[in-house]
Design an enzyme around this catalytic site. Structure first.
Site, PDB file in Angstrom:
ATOM      1  N   ASP A 164       4.345   2.542  -4.104  1.00 41.16           N
ATOM      2  CA  ASP A 164       3.359   3.029  -5.079  1.00 41.16           C
ATOM      3  C   ASP A 164       3.474   2.114  -6.292  1.00 41.16           C
ATOM      4  O   ASP A 164       4.484   2.149  -7.008  1.00 41.16           O
ATOM      5  CB  ASP A 164       3.677   4.478  -5.445  1.00 41.16           C
ATOM      6  CG  ASP A 164       2.702   5.054  -6.466  1.00 41.16           C
ATOM      7  OD1 ASP A 164       1.980   4.270  -7.140  1.00 41.16           O
ATOM      8  OD2 ASP A 164       2.666   6.290  -6.597  1.00 41.16           O
ATOM      9  N   VAL A 165       2.469   1.272  -6.516  1.00 40.57           N
ATOM     10  CA  VAL A 165       2.582   0.284  -7.594  1.00 40.57           C
ATOM     11  C   VAL A 165       2.359   0.896  -8.986  1.00 40.57           C
ATOM     12  O   VAL A 165       2.412   0.177  -9.979  1.00 40.57           O
ATOM     13  CB  VAL A 165       1.638  -0.920  -7.376  1.00 40.57           C
ATOM     14  CG1 VAL A 165       2.187  -1.815  -6.280  1.00 40.57           C
ATOM     15  CG2 VAL A 165       0.212  -0.502  -7.091  1.00 40.57           C
ATOM     16  N   ASP A 198       0.874  -1.182   0.000  1.00 40.72           N
ATOM     17  CA  ASP A 198       0.000   0.000   0.000  1.00 40.72           C
ATOM     18  C   ASP A 198       0.906   1.225   0.000  1.00 40.72           C
ATOM     19  O   ASP A 198       2.085   1.124   0.333  1.00 40.72           O
ATOM     20  CB  ASP A 198      -0.900   0.001   1.251  1.00 40.72           C
ATOM     21  CG  ASP A 198      -2.154   0.852   1.070  1.00 40.72           C
ATOM     22  OD1 ASP A 198      -3.252   0.280   0.938  1.00 40.72           O
ATOM     23  OD2 ASP A 198      -2.045   2.101   1.061  1.00 40.72           O
ATOM     24  N   THR A 236     -15.836   1.144   2.362  1.00 41.13           N
ATOM     25  CA  THR A 236     -14.371   1.223   2.475  1.00 41.13           C
ATOM     26  C   THR A 236     -14.000   2.688   2.695  1.00 41.13           C
ATOM     27  O   THR A 236     -14.879   3.514   2.953  1.00 41.13           O
ATOM     28  CB  THR A 236     -13.684   0.725   1.177  1.00 41.13           C
ATOM     29  OG1 THR A 236     -13.942   1.667   0.139  1.00 41.13           O
ATOM     30  CG2 THR A 236     -14.168  -0.655   0.762  1.00 41.13           C
ATOM     31  N   LYS A 249     -11.766   1.652 -15.486  1.00 39.66           N
ATOM     32  CA  LYS A 249     -12.313   0.347 -15.099  1.00 39.66           C
ATOM     33  C   LYS A 249     -12.767  -0.457 -16.328  1.00 39.66           C
ATOM     34  O   LYS A 249     -12.755  -1.691 -16.297  1.00 39.66           O
ATOM     35  CB  LYS A 249     -13.428   0.517 -14.070  1.00 39.66           C
ATOM     36  CG  LYS A 249     -12.936   1.055 -12.718  1.00 39.66           C
ATOM     37  CD  LYS A 249     -11.889   0.138 -12.080  1.00 39.66           C
ATOM     38  CE  LYS A 249     -11.520   0.587 -10.661  1.00 39.66           C
ATOM     39  NZ  LYS A 249     -10.536  -0.324 -10.034  1.00 39.66           N
ATOM     40  N   TYR A 252     -12.516   7.460 -14.056  1.00 31.76           N
ATOM     41  CA  TYR A 252     -12.672   6.174 -13.350  1.00 31.76           C
ATOM     42  C   TYR A 252     -13.409   5.170 -14.243  1.00 31.76           C
ATOM     43  O   TYR A 252     -13.009   4.010 -14.346  1.00 31.76           O
ATOM     44  CB  TYR A 252     -13.441   6.415 -12.050  1.00 31.76           C
ATOM     45  CG  TYR A 252     -13.534   5.217 -11.131  1.00 31.76           C
ATOM     46  CD1 TYR A 252     -12.535   4.942 -10.198  1.00 31.76           C
ATOM     47  CD2 TYR A 252     -14.650   4.374 -11.154  1.00 31.76           C
ATOM     48  CE1 TYR A 252     -12.624   3.866  -9.332  1.00 31.76           C
ATOM     49  CE2 TYR A 252     -14.755   3.294 -10.291  1.00 31.76           C
ATOM     50  CZ  TYR A 252     -13.737   3.051  -9.377  1.00 31.76           C
ATOM     51  OH  TYR A 252     -13.846   1.974  -8.524  1.00 31.76           O
TER      52      TYR A 252
HETATM   53  P1  NAD Z   1      -9.836   2.023  -0.182  1.00 29.79           P
HETATM   54  O1  NAD Z   1      -9.532   3.441  -0.468  1.00 29.79           O
HETATM   55  O2  NAD Z   1     -10.468   1.680   1.116  1.00 29.79           O
HETATM   56  O3  NAD Z   1      -8.508   1.133  -0.352  1.00 29.79           O
HETATM   57  C1  NAD Z   1      -7.635   1.302  -1.446  1.00 29.79           C
HETATM   58  C2  NAD Z   1      -6.199   1.233  -0.940  1.00 29.79           C
HETATM   59  O4  NAD Z   1      -5.325   1.353  -2.063  1.00 29.79           O
HETATM   60  C3  NAD Z   1      -5.849   2.378   0.022  1.00 29.79           C
HETATM   61  O5  NAD Z   1      -5.312   1.876   1.244  1.00 29.79           O
HETATM   62  C4  NAD Z   1      -4.816   3.190  -0.759  1.00 29.79           C
HETATM   63  O6  NAD Z   1      -3.831   3.772   0.080  1.00 29.79           O
HETATM   64  C5  NAD Z   1      -4.221   2.150  -1.687  1.00 29.79           C
HETATM   65  N1  NAD Z   1      -3.591   2.739  -2.858  1.00 29.79           N
HETATM   66  C6  NAD Z   1      -4.046   3.775  -3.586  1.00 29.79           C
HETATM   67  N2  NAD Z   1      -3.190   4.069  -4.571  1.00 29.79           N
HETATM   68  C7  NAD Z   1      -2.160   3.192  -4.460  1.00 29.79           C
HETATM   69  C8  NAD Z   1      -0.963   3.001  -5.190  1.00 29.79           C
HETATM   70  N3  NAD Z   1      -0.646   3.793  -6.212  1.00 29.79           N
HETATM   71  N4  NAD Z   1      -0.128   1.993  -4.814  1.00 29.79           N
HETATM   72  C9  NAD Z   1      -0.431   1.218  -3.756  1.00 29.79           C
HETATM   73  N5  NAD Z   1      -1.565   1.359  -3.030  1.00 29.79           N
HETATM   74  C10 NAD Z   1      -2.408   2.335  -3.379  1.00 29.79           C
HETATM   75  O7  NAD Z   1     -10.743   1.570  -1.386  1.00 29.79           O
HETATM   76  P2  NAD Z   1     -11.485   0.191  -1.781  1.00 29.79           P
HETATM   77  O8  NAD Z   1     -12.895   0.543  -1.960  1.00 29.79           O
HETATM   78  O9  NAD Z   1     -11.118  -0.919  -0.905  1.00 29.79           O
HETATM   79  O10 NAD Z   1     -10.865  -0.004  -3.231  1.00 29.79           O
HETATM   80  C11 NAD Z   1     -10.279  -1.198  -3.682  1.00 29.79           C
HETATM   81  C12 NAD Z   1     -10.627  -1.396  -5.149  1.00 29.79           C
HETATM   82  O11 NAD Z   1     -12.025  -1.604  -5.268  1.00 29.79           O
HETATM   83  C13 NAD Z   1     -10.289  -0.210  -6.056  1.00 29.79           C
HETATM   84  O12 NAD Z   1      -9.734  -0.684  -7.262  1.00 29.79           O
HETATM   85  C14 NAD Z   1     -11.643   0.418  -6.301  1.00 29.79           C
HETATM   86  O13 NAD Z   1     -11.676   1.112  -7.523  1.00 29.79           O
HETATM   87  C15 NAD Z   1     -12.516  -0.806  -6.317  1.00 29.79           C
HETATM   88  N6  NAD Z   1     -13.938  -0.557  -6.120  1.00 29.79           N
HETATM   89  C16 NAD Z   1     -14.412  -0.085  -4.927  1.00 29.79           C
HETATM   90  C17 NAD Z   1     -15.767   0.134  -4.764  1.00 29.79           C
HETATM   91  C18 NAD Z   1     -16.360   0.644  -3.473  1.00 29.79           C
HETATM   92  O14 NAD Z   1     -17.550   0.954  -3.445  1.00 29.79           O
HETATM   93  N7  NAD Z   1     -15.597   0.736  -2.399  1.00 29.79           N
HETATM   94  C19 NAD Z   1     -16.643  -0.119  -5.820  1.00 29.79           C
HETATM   95  C20 NAD Z   1     -16.136  -0.592  -7.022  1.00 29.79           C
HETATM   96  C21 NAD Z   1     -14.790  -0.804  -7.145  1.00 29.79           C
END
Ligand code: NAD
Length: 248
Positions: free
Chosen positions: A62-63, A38, A187, A156, A152
């Site tokens: 940072d990936v 992360d 989240t 996606k 976004y």
């Molecule tokens: P979140 O923000 O709770 O967690 C995402 C994590 O990724 C964070 O801890 C952040 O620090 C980390 N991160 C961000 N950029 C980064 C980088 N460049 N390198 C390494 N780590 C990085 O969000 P989430 O909801 O758990 O999101 C996870 C995935 O689910 C994402 O791809 C998001 O687009 C997808 N998603 C989420 C939802 C939702 O409703 N929460 C819906 C559809 C899709």
């Protein structure tokens, strides 16, 4: 009792929060050696504390850049059986006439380019082993045009194409590549605002049809199923886990 991931090494991005964190926890509970990455160090410290009895290596990286990817692959130590590309960021719901270059480029870097970079880096290990499973987290926004802003939504949709391309071209090598498309999940991302936002922009119908917000553990269950041998016959799947939103 051995778990589904006993003896396996799994890399999880975005492991500090939300869906990535729940996935890392589930993998560790089921016996994996987990490389959890992360950008936010404190979040990884909290994960490591929760999983003190498990085999977890945390990497602050940072990936979206090659140095970060290299640090993650180094920590895996020459073996990656499972890769969960979970890290992602939102786009402030900006539409096409509102989007600024910085937001567009950062969203594409994290949501698309990082997925390519880390997948590219682990594939040689999986090719050497003749096996591997990769799961990328997409979104409802990869299936339709109404659940986020333009950057976004574009990002996606892009990872759907990436998943399909990889699934076809690596199936003969024993490597499976799938995608999980969440609806709204509780989240730290601002996605749960999406239904309110969509209602404001697109009208009250949007609020009526979007199913209730899911928990990160619901998504971890789908992701770990696709990472595990339970889904041995599944590749190239775009699997919604959204309470039925995508069926509407
Ligand atoms: P979140 O923000 O709770 O967690 C995402 C994590 O990724 C964070 O801890 C952040 O620090 C980390 N991160 C961000 N950029 C980064 C980088 N460049 N390198 C390494 N780590 C990085 O969000 P989430 O909801 O758990 O999101 C996870 C995935 O689910 C994402 O791809 C998001 O687009 C997808 N998603 C989420 C939802 C939702 O409703 N929460 C819906 C559809 C899709």
């Amino acid at each position: 009792t051995p778990g589904r991931f006993t003896g396996k090494t799994a890399v999880v991005t975005g492991a500090g929060s939300g869906i990535g964190r729940a996935t890392a926890v589930r993998l560790a509970q089921e016996g994996a050696r987990v490389v959890a990455t992360d950008v936010v160090a404190e979040r990884l410290d909290s994960l490591a504390a929760e999983l003190a009895d498990a085999d977890v290596t945390t990497v602050v990286a940072d990936v979206s850049d090659e140095d970060g990817v290299a640090a993650v692959v180094d920590a895996a130590g020459g073996r990656v059986d499972c890769l969960a590309n979970v890290a992602g960021i939102m786009d402030k719901f900006l539409t096409a006439h509102e989007i600024d270059d910085a937001t567009w480029e950062r969203v594409m870097a994290v949501n698309v380019t990082a997925v390519m970079r880390l997948t590219r880096a682990v594939l040689p290990l999986m090719l050497g082993a003749g096996a591997g499973s990769i799961v990328t987290v997409g979104s409802e926004a990869g299936l339709r045009g109404s659940s986020a802003g333009v950057a976004y939504t574009t990002s996606k949709h892009a990872v759907v194409g990436f998943t399909k391309s990889c699934s076809v071209l690596y199936a003969p090598k024993g490597i499976r590549v799938n995608l999980v498309a969440p609806g709204a999940v509780r989240t730290n991302i601002e996605a749960p605002m999406a239904s309110q936002f969509a209602a404001e922009r697109l009208g009250p119908l949007m609020q009526v049809v979007i199913p209730p917000i899911a928990e990160p553990e619901h998504l971890a269950a789908a992701i770990t199923w696709l990472l595990s041998d339970d889904s041995a016959n599944v590749t190239g799947a775009i699997l919604p886990s959204d309470g039925g939103w995508s069926a509407l």
